[in-house]
Enzyme design. Structure first.
Site, PDB file in Angstrom:
ATOM      1  N   GLY A  71       6.562 -25.771  -5.824  1.00  0.00           N
ATOM      2  CA  GLY A  71       7.617 -25.298  -6.714  1.00  0.00           C
ATOM      3  C   GLY A  71       7.563 -26.097  -8.002  1.00  0.00           C
ATOM      4  N   SER A  72       7.968 -27.367  -7.910  1.00  0.00           N
ATOM      5  CA  SER A  72       8.113 -28.153  -9.151  1.00  0.00           C
ATOM      6  C   SER A  72       6.787 -28.361  -9.873  1.00  0.00           C
ATOM      7  CB  SER A  72       8.785 -29.492  -8.868  1.00  0.00           C
ATOM      8  OG  SER A  72       8.401 -30.002  -7.631  1.00  0.00           O
ATOM      9  N   ASP A 105       4.001 -27.521   2.690  1.00  0.00           N
ATOM     10  CA  ASP A 105       5.122 -27.147   1.842  1.00  0.00           C
ATOM     11  C   ASP A 105       6.014 -28.346   1.537  1.00  0.00           C
ATOM     12  OD1 ASP A 105       7.972 -24.875   2.422  1.00  0.00           O
ATOM     13  OD2 ASP A 105       7.287 -25.966   0.644  1.00  0.00           O
ATOM     14  N   GLY A 106       5.927 -28.791   0.267  1.00  0.00           N
ATOM     15  CA  GLY A 106       6.883 -29.838  -0.140  1.00  0.00           C
ATOM     16  C   GLY A 106       6.209 -30.978  -0.874  1.00  0.00           C
ATOM     17  N   HIS A 138       6.515 -17.641  -2.390  1.00  0.00           N
ATOM     18  CA  HIS A 138       7.257 -18.381  -1.357  1.00  0.00           C
ATOM     19  C   HIS A 138       8.742 -18.325  -1.670  1.00  0.00           C
ATOM     20  CE1 HIS A 138       7.433 -21.386   1.893  1.00  0.00           C
ATOM     21  NE2 HIS A 138       8.358 -21.988   1.183  1.00  0.00           N
ATOM     22  N   GLY A 187      15.304 -28.447   2.264  1.00  0.00           N
ATOM     23  CA  GLY A 187      16.610 -28.345   1.599  1.00  0.00           C
ATOM     24  C   GLY A 187      16.510 -28.326   0.090  1.00  0.00           C
ATOM     25  N   SER A 220       6.768 -21.602  -4.903  1.00  0.00           N
ATOM     26  CA  SER A 220       8.137 -21.490  -4.384  1.00  0.00           C
ATOM     27  C   SER A 220       9.097 -21.148  -5.519  1.00  0.00           C
ATOM     28  CB  SER A 220       8.568 -22.814  -3.754  1.00  0.00           C
ATOM     29  OG  SER A 220       9.984 -22.830  -3.628  1.00  0.00           O
TER      30      SER A 220
HETATM   31  C1  DX5 Z   1      12.052 -27.202   0.577  1.00  0.00           C
HETATM   32  C2  DX5 Z   1      11.299 -25.874   0.450  1.00  0.00           C
HETATM   33  C3  DX5 Z   1      10.021 -26.012  -0.337  1.00  0.00           C
HETATM   34  C4  DX5 Z   1      10.265 -26.487  -1.779  1.00  0.00           C
HETATM   35  C5  DX5 Z   1       8.945 -26.800  -2.441  1.00  0.00           C
HETATM   36  O1  DX5 Z   1      12.999 -27.110   1.609  1.00  0.00           O
HETATM   37  O2  DX5 Z   1      10.968 -25.357   1.717  1.00  0.00           O
HETATM   38  O3  DX5 Z   1       9.342 -24.753  -0.349  1.00  0.00           O
HETATM   39  O4  DX5 Z   1      10.895 -25.462  -2.504  1.00  0.00           O
HETATM   40  O5  DX5 Z   1       9.242 -27.273  -3.729  1.00  0.00           O
HETATM   41  P1  DX5 Z   1       8.444 -28.541  -4.305  1.00  0.00           P
HETATM   42  O6  DX5 Z   1       7.013 -28.085  -4.464  1.00  0.00           O
HETATM   43  O7  DX5 Z   1       9.113 -28.836  -5.622  1.00  0.00           O
HETATM   44  O8  DX5 Z   1       8.588 -29.638  -3.295  1.00  0.00           O
HETATM   45 ZN    ZN Z   2       9.629 -23.617   1.701  1.00  0.00          ZN
END
Ligand code: DX5
Ligand code: ZN
Length: 220
Positions: free
Chosen positions: A199-200, A177-178, A35, A144, A10
């Site tokens: 993402g992180s 996702d998340g 993503h 979010g 992401s």
């Molecule tokens: C949150 C997003 C996710 C988020 C994932 O609303 O839809 O895609 O960016 O990031 P991490 O992996 O850091 O939870």
């Molecule tokens: Zn997402």
């Protein structure tokens, strides 16, 4: 099993001052999808990027743009995101008055259709649409923001959706996702997810070694 697993980093966790370089780096690091979290400050309490940014990123990579629309209304923007270069367009059923209509608008653009469930959203919201979509995105955090904690209660829902897909003999992808990290990615895969968004974990772990982090998520 790792052969079937796809990683979709992401870019919400990327350095927004150099998104182009970050997308190129993700391709080099072995990402399967990119993503892209689109947020409108209305469907979710955060505001990110729109079609114009995606249009600028499109020529930089051939990688699949896995566009997660956390916006409402959504129908009037489908064509913009399609024209900008989205490959998979994922929306939330709560964001549209007519789920079938939104699915058809995405199909009309010849793009892959994704439908997403927030942690508290019930399977019933999407069950009757499973045959029409290419991907189900199960959110394991409240939409979010990046960097939130994984919500393990969504694993039960993931298993149920996997059972439904298998029973109907569908090729629908299950994307989670998340809050995905090197530990919970194992139970996410066991529950049936074949696409992991992160993402992180990808941008922060191992001093931001993208290739290493993508590899660990894929093979753990
Ligand atoms: C949150 C997003 C996710 C988020 C994932 O609303 O839809 O895609 O960016 O990031 P991490 O992996 O850091 O939870
Ligand atoms: Zn997402």
């Amino acid at each position: 099993m790792s052969g079937l697993i796809k990683i979709s980093p992401s870019i919400l966790s990327a350095d927004f001052s150099k998104l182009g370089e970050e997308v190129i780096a993700l391709e080099k690091a072995g990402a399967d999808y990119i993503h892209i979290d689109v947020m409108d400050g209305h469907f979710v309490p955060n505001l990110t990027i729109g079609p114009e940014v995606i249009k600028k990123l499109r020529p930089l990579t051939k990688k699949i743009f896995d566009v997660h629309l956390m916006i409402s209304p959504v129908d009037k923007f489908i064509k913009d995101f399609s024209d900008a270069g989205a490959d998979i367009i994922t929306f939330h059923p709560e964001a549209t008055p007519n789920v079938s209509n939104t699915i058809n608008l995405i199909k009309k653009e010849k793009k892959k259709v994704g439908i997403s469930l927030k942690p508290k959203s019930k399977i019933e919201l999407i069950e009757s649409h499973l045959e029409q979509v290419d991907l189900v995105l199960i959110m394991s955090v409240e939409p979010g923001f990046g960097g939130q904690k994984f919500m393990p209660e969504v694993l039960e829902k993931t298993k149920k959706i996997k059972e439904l897909i298998d029973k109907k003999n569908l090729k629908t992808e299950i994307e989670i996702d998340g809050g995905i990290n090197f530990e919970n990615c194992i139970e996410a895969k066991e529950a049936g997810a074949n696409v992991l968004v992160s993402g992180s974990t990808i941008f922060r772990e191992n001093q931001g070694d993208l290739k290493k982090n993508i590899g660990i998520l894929r093979t753990n």
